[in-house]
Scaffold this motif. Structure first.
Motif, mmCIF file in Angstrom:
data_model
loop_
_atom_site.group_PDB
_atom_site.id
_atom_site.type_symbol
_atom_site.label_atom_id
_atom_site.label_comp_id
_atom_site.label_asym_id
_atom_site.label_seq_id
_atom_site.Cartn_x
_atom_site.Cartn_y
_atom_site.Cartn_z
ATOM 1 N N LYS A 152 -32.488 3.809 -4.576
ATOM 2 C CA LYS A 152 -31.747 4.696 -3.670
ATOM 3 C C LYS A 152 -31.239 3.925 -2.467
ATOM 4 O O LYS A 152 -30.168 4.183 -1.953
ATOM 5 C CB LYS A 152 -32.626 5.878 -3.236
ATOM 6 N N ALA A 153 -32.031 2.949 -2.010
ATOM 7 C CA ALA A 153 -31.600 2.050 -0.945
ATOM 8 C C ALA A 153 -32.218 0.697 -1.252
ATOM 9 O O ALA A 153 -33.235 0.637 -1.947
ATOM 10 C CB ALA A 153 -32.076 2.566 0.413
ATOM 11 N N PRO A 154 -31.634 -0.401 -0.746
ATOM 12 C CA PRO A 154 -32.260 -1.696 -0.979
ATOM 13 C C PRO A 154 -33.682 -1.671 -0.415
ATOM 14 O O PRO A 154 -33.899 -1.161 0.688
ATOM 15 C CB PRO A 154 -31.391 -2.673 -0.184
ATOM 16 N N ILE A 171 -27.370 -8.061 -4.105
ATOM 17 C CA ILE A 171 -26.041 -7.551 -3.759
ATOM 18 C C ILE A 171 -25.152 -8.708 -3.287
ATOM 19 O O ILE A 171 -24.021 -8.889 -3.741
ATOM 20 C CB ILE A 171 -26.145 -6.475 -2.651
ATOM 21 N N GLN A 172 -25.712 -9.502 -2.384
ATOM 22 C CA GLN A 172 -24.969 -10.623 -1.798
ATOM 23 C C GLN A 172 -24.502 -11.607 -2.883
ATOM 24 O O GLN A 172 -23.341 -12.012 -2.908
ATOM 25 C CB GLN A 172 -25.887 -11.322 -0.791
ATOM 26 N N VAL A 194 -21.658 -10.142 -5.056
ATOM 27 C CA VAL A 194 -20.344 -10.141 -4.400
ATOM 28 C C VAL A 194 -19.788 -11.561 -4.347
ATOM 29 O O VAL A 194 -18.632 -11.803 -4.698
ATOM 30 C CB VAL A 194 -20.423 -9.550 -2.974
ATOM 31 N N LEU A 245 -22.778 7.551 -8.579
ATOM 32 C CA LEU A 245 -22.898 7.803 -7.150
ATOM 33 C C LEU A 245 -23.923 6.836 -6.537
ATOM 34 O O LEU A 245 -24.993 6.624 -7.108
ATOM 35 C CB LEU A 245 -23.356 9.245 -6.933
ATOM 36 N N GLY A 246 -23.588 6.245 -5.416
ATOM 37 C CA GLY A 246 -24.514 5.352 -4.737
ATOM 38 C C GLY A 246 -24.369 3.891 -5.140
ATOM 39 O O GLY A 246 -24.975 3.017 -4.528
ATOM 40 N N TRP A 251 -23.210 0.162 -5.359
ATOM 41 C CA TRP A 251 -22.615 -0.764 -4.393
ATOM 42 C C TRP A 251 -21.284 -1.241 -4.933
ATOM 43 O O TRP A 251 -21.166 -1.561 -6.121
ATOM 44 C CB TRP A 251 -23.560 -1.937 -4.135
ATOM 45 N N LEU A 305 -17.656 -4.366 1.913
ATOM 46 C CA LEU A 305 -18.757 -3.894 1.069
ATOM 47 C C LEU A 305 -19.107 -2.451 1.434
ATOM 48 O O LEU A 305 -19.033 -2.068 2.600
ATOM 49 C CB LEU A 305 -19.979 -4.793 1.290
ATOM 50 N N GLY A 306 -19.490 -1.680 0.448
ATOM 51 C CA GLY A 306 -19.902 -0.311 0.729
ATOM 52 C C GLY A 306 -20.558 0.312 -0.491
ATOM 53 O O GLY A 306 -20.895 -0.378 -1.452
ATOM 54 N N ARG A 307 -20.763 1.616 -0.410
ATOM 55 C CA ARG A 307 -21.330 2.351 -1.548
ATOM 56 C C ARG A 307 -20.387 3.474 -1.955
ATOM 57 O O ARG A 307 -19.589 3.946 -1.135
ATOM 58 C CB ARG A 307 -22.689 2.968 -1.165
ATOM 59 N N LEU A 308 -20.503 3.906 -3.202
ATOM 60 C CA LEU A 308 -19.756 5.085 -3.634
ATOM 61 C C LEU A 308 -20.497 6.294 -3.084
ATOM 62 O O LEU A 308 -21.636 6.548 -3.460
ATOM 63 C CB LEU A 308 -19.709 5.166 -5.151
ATOM 64 N N VAL A 309 -19.876 7.015 -2.178
ATOM 65 C CA VAL A 309 -20.587 8.083 -1.488
ATOM 66 C C VAL A 309 -20.194 9.473 -1.978
ATOM 67 O O VAL A 309 -20.844 10.456 -1.647
ATOM 68 C CB VAL A 309 -20.392 7.991 0.043
ATOM 69 N N ASP A 353 -17.652 3.976 1.438
ATOM 70 C CA ASP A 353 -17.647 3.649 2.867
ATOM 71 C C ASP A 353 -17.192 2.207 3.109
ATOM 72 O O ASP A 353 -17.530 1.599 4.108
ATOM 73 C CB ASP A 353 -18.984 3.991 3.543
#
Lengths: 383, 333
Positions: free
Chosen positions: A87-89, A98-99, A102, A195-196, A198, A218-222, A232
């Protein structure tokens, strides 16, 4: 082997205009022409063969290597990083995942991201085939069969033309008309996005800037709705039509519009492009507004008054102040000889030609000034 | 930043509820609490090595703690002008704040507070990192606790030339052939140098000026923050002054373009930097001046401008270290 077959079957099963396009690319790379129609068949042969003659082995080796590359490609499309399911890193390891994703995906994604210049404005787009098919937003393309310039990351400028668009979904296609092999990205055709997830955005924010290059965010699908993704990743004017990628570097959407709030950034999912793929390839204007207006015949504005000359051609008697003709540099007493290659003889004839055109259409006027030929190329204004 | 072009973008029309849509809770969005929690180690660094710059009780910016004995770098143009300047480091408030040297080119000021045991930032070895690399900066703070925002390095490091070119901050008389001042723009170098209506500009850095176009040519390659030497004719007498150059588009801000309109609270001074590291952290003008950290909590730069909705600029660590040394030398010669 089984996953390979599986992924390949899935691929063939869902083949539409786009996949046909992609499959052809693979064929060209292999130098053979039987792949698209023969692959399932060949696979069957491989699994059942007990003893193969050397010639067949060679032939099958070639097929296998082809399948392997396809298999990897299929895997890349399916690959979902574990961090997307958190749900979150949760820790530094997640952040680094993630880094690294990308950083790894960026060079290829960046090479395929282009700036599209049209009528004094600019937007972005992304190349999705090696022969130069570009996806963008309808409000960037503005219409079908419009001449545009595509600028690659290295500054190379290429002639291009808009193909079809979906006016109520903000989706459009552009084709680079100069022959070449272009860097391109894969489309996430599995629609694996959730959803969510990255994601990262690229685009020529505020226009092309070679020193800077396209800008990554960078962002998330919100938010996910039928015909819209919200992320975002903060996009701005000039980014429109640019690509949104998942962490594997596959294209998932095209930037469309923003809200006043920084976190509200809307993108058109690639599924919308898939739905209309063939019609867009055929340069159709699909749907009604608000992102592009269907051309209206006869609403083009030139801003000239003319008189026919006995010697042929039309003499300019007046140029409207601020009109497209004046901006293009046409002056009183210029002699108009040809409009889009048609010889001009009477005022009525010229008006008839203009009646068949629309605002935004390109007009080529061949003229004479003081005995010297001069050609003006510009776009009609709106009446 | 080419101001002359028209950018294509659509504004969102209706972002109302759509049937069947899914939405991510705000806590899990990139700036949300759950995501930001993963950066607790970096937040700790901001807690003790970044300074909150206050105008009374209102935050106006952040600062980089560069020495144990109380030296702090911050964004000069966002410093409170009221004289009610205060600084918070960790949970301690400092009301005695001295403003030492300023570097007008980089828009950086050196502050000093009375302390002996601050924890200065640890400089990263280089700002030359791959795009996509995580970076962390100050977000709006609570009274005792630093909050953070995270983003990535997002474009090539480069010079940001003066937006609209370098300018003095004067409006010239339209009818006059020689450059003669009609009005002086507020908060400009021209105002600071005391230029007046009807002054005639005779020369720039020793180069004679006879026409308005020659003045434009003389200023064309000027750098923001640099001084130019002007010779003026005022009421029959020659007067010479030094005028600080600024970016034309930042002096005359009456026209916001469309991209500015969708960029919220961006920095007033956002161009004319010799080199910047670009990132995508969602900042605003009031959270500039603090350190930009990497995942190791090392200072990779100093946040110097929120340029627009999609671009934030930091002074790269290489230039920041040089700047810190230079300003410290000026402060204690």
């Amino acid at each position: 082997m089984s996953w390979m077959v599986g992924s390949l079957r899935g691929l063939i099963g869902s083949m539409d205009g786009f996949l046909a396009q992609h499959t052809r690319d693979v064929k060209v790379g292999n130098g053979s022409d039987y792949f698209a129609s023969g692959c399932i068949h060949e696979l069957h042969e491989i699994s059942n063969a007990r003893s193969l003659q050397s010639q067949q082995i060679m032939r099958h080796t070639r097929i296998i290597s082809l399948l392997l590359s396809l298999g990897c490609w299929g895997m890349a499309a399916n690959e979902r990083l574990a961090v997307n399911d958190h749900k979150a890193p949760e820790n530094r390891q997640d952040l680094e995942m993630i880094q690294n994703a990308v950083r790894t995906s960026l060079p290829k994604a960046r090479a395929a991201t282009v700036c599209i210049e049209i009528k004094g404005g600019s937007g972005s787009g992304v190349i999705v085939s090696p022969d130069g098919l570009v996806l963008t937003a309808a409000h960037v393309a503005t219409g079908v069969k419009q001449k545009v310039t595509v600028v690659l990351e290295d500054g190379k400028r290429l002639k291009a033309e808009t193909l079809g668009l979906v006016a109520d979904r903000d989706a459009a296609m552009v084709r680079i008309t100069e022959k070449g092999t272009y860097p391109f990205v894969e489309i996430d055709r599995e629609a694996s996005t959730q959803l969510g997830d990255w994601v990262f955005a690229l685009g020529h924010s505020g226009g092309f800037d070679q020193e800077r290059g396209s800008v990554v965010r960078l962002g998330r699908l919100v938010r996910i709705a039928d015909s819209t993704f919200q992320s975002d990743c903060m996009v701005i004017g000039g980014d429109s039509g640019g690509p949104l990628f998942n962490l594997a570097g596959n294209l998932i959407a095209i930037h469309s519009r923003v809200g006043a709030q920084m976190q509200v950034n809307m993108h058109v999912p690639t599924a919308v492009f898939m739905d209309y793929w063939d019609k867009m390839l055929a340069a159709e204007f699909i749907g009604e507004g608000p992102y592009a207006e269907r051309p209206v015949k006869g609403n083009g504005f030139l801003g000239l008054a003319t008189d026919a000359r006995p010697k042929g051609g039309l003499s300019v008697t007046k140029v409207g102040h601020g009109s497209p003709a004046e901006v293009a540099g046409i002056r009183e007493r210029d002699v108009l000889l040809k409009l889009n290659q048609v010889q001009l003889e009477t005022r009525e004839q010229m008006q008839d030609l203009l009646k068949e055109m629309s605002a935004g259409d390109e007009i080529i006027l061949e003229t004479e000034r003081g005995g010297k030929p001069k050609t003006f190329t510009f776009n009609l204004g709106e009446r | 930043m080419n101001a002359n072009r028209i950018w294509v973008i659509a504004f969102a029309g209706l972002i109302g509820t759509v049937q069947g849509q899914q939405s991510l809770e705000s806590s899990y969005r990139t700036t949300g609490n759950a995501v930001v929690a993963a950066f607790e180690a970096q937040r700790q660094v901001l807690q003790h090595s970044s300074a909150v710059i206050l105008d009374g009780r209102k935050e106006t910016g952040y600062g980089v703690v560069i020495s144990a004995d109380g030296y702090i770098l911050t964004k000069a143009s966002e410093l409170p002008k009221s004289g009610d300047l205060a600084v918070t480091v960790d949970q301690t408030n400092y009301h005695e704040v001295k403003v030492f040297a300023e570097d007008l080119v980089w828009d950086v000021a050196l502050l000093k507070i009375d302390s002996k045991d601050l924890i200065p930032v640890d400089y990263a070895p280089t700002s030359d990192v791959l795009q996509g690399t995580w970076v962390v900066a100050n977000g709006v703070t609570s009274r005792t606790t630093r909050r953070l925002l995270a983003g990535i390095v997002s474009a090539k490091s480069r010079e940001i030339p003066a937006s609209g070119g370098a300018a003095l901050g004067v409006i010239l008389k339209v009818k006059s052939k020689v450059p003669q001042v009609e009005a002086v723009q507020q908060k400009s170098g021209a105002e600071e140098a005391g230029l007046q209506k009807d002054d005639v500009i005779l020369s720039v850095d020793g180069k004679r000026i006879e026409k308005v176009t020659e003045l434009n040519d003389a200023l064309k390659d000027g750098k923001v923050g640099n001084l130019v030497h002007l010779l003026l004719r005022r009421k029959g007498e020659e007067v010479s002054v030094d005028v600080r150059l600024a970016a034309r588009a930042e002096l005359f801000t009456d026209q916001m373009d469309r991209n500015d309109q969708m960029s919220g609270d961006f920095s007033t001074r956002r161009s004319g930097f010799p080199r910047v590291l670009q990132h995508d952290i969602l900042g605003s003008r009031t959270v500039q001046g603090g350190p930009l950290l990497d995942l190791d909590g090392r200072c990779i730069g100093m946040n110097i401008a929120r340029a627009n909705r999609s671009e934030s600029f930091a002074i790269p660590v290489e230039e920041l270290k040089g700047l810190a040394e230079r300003l410290m030398k000026q402060a204690k010669p």
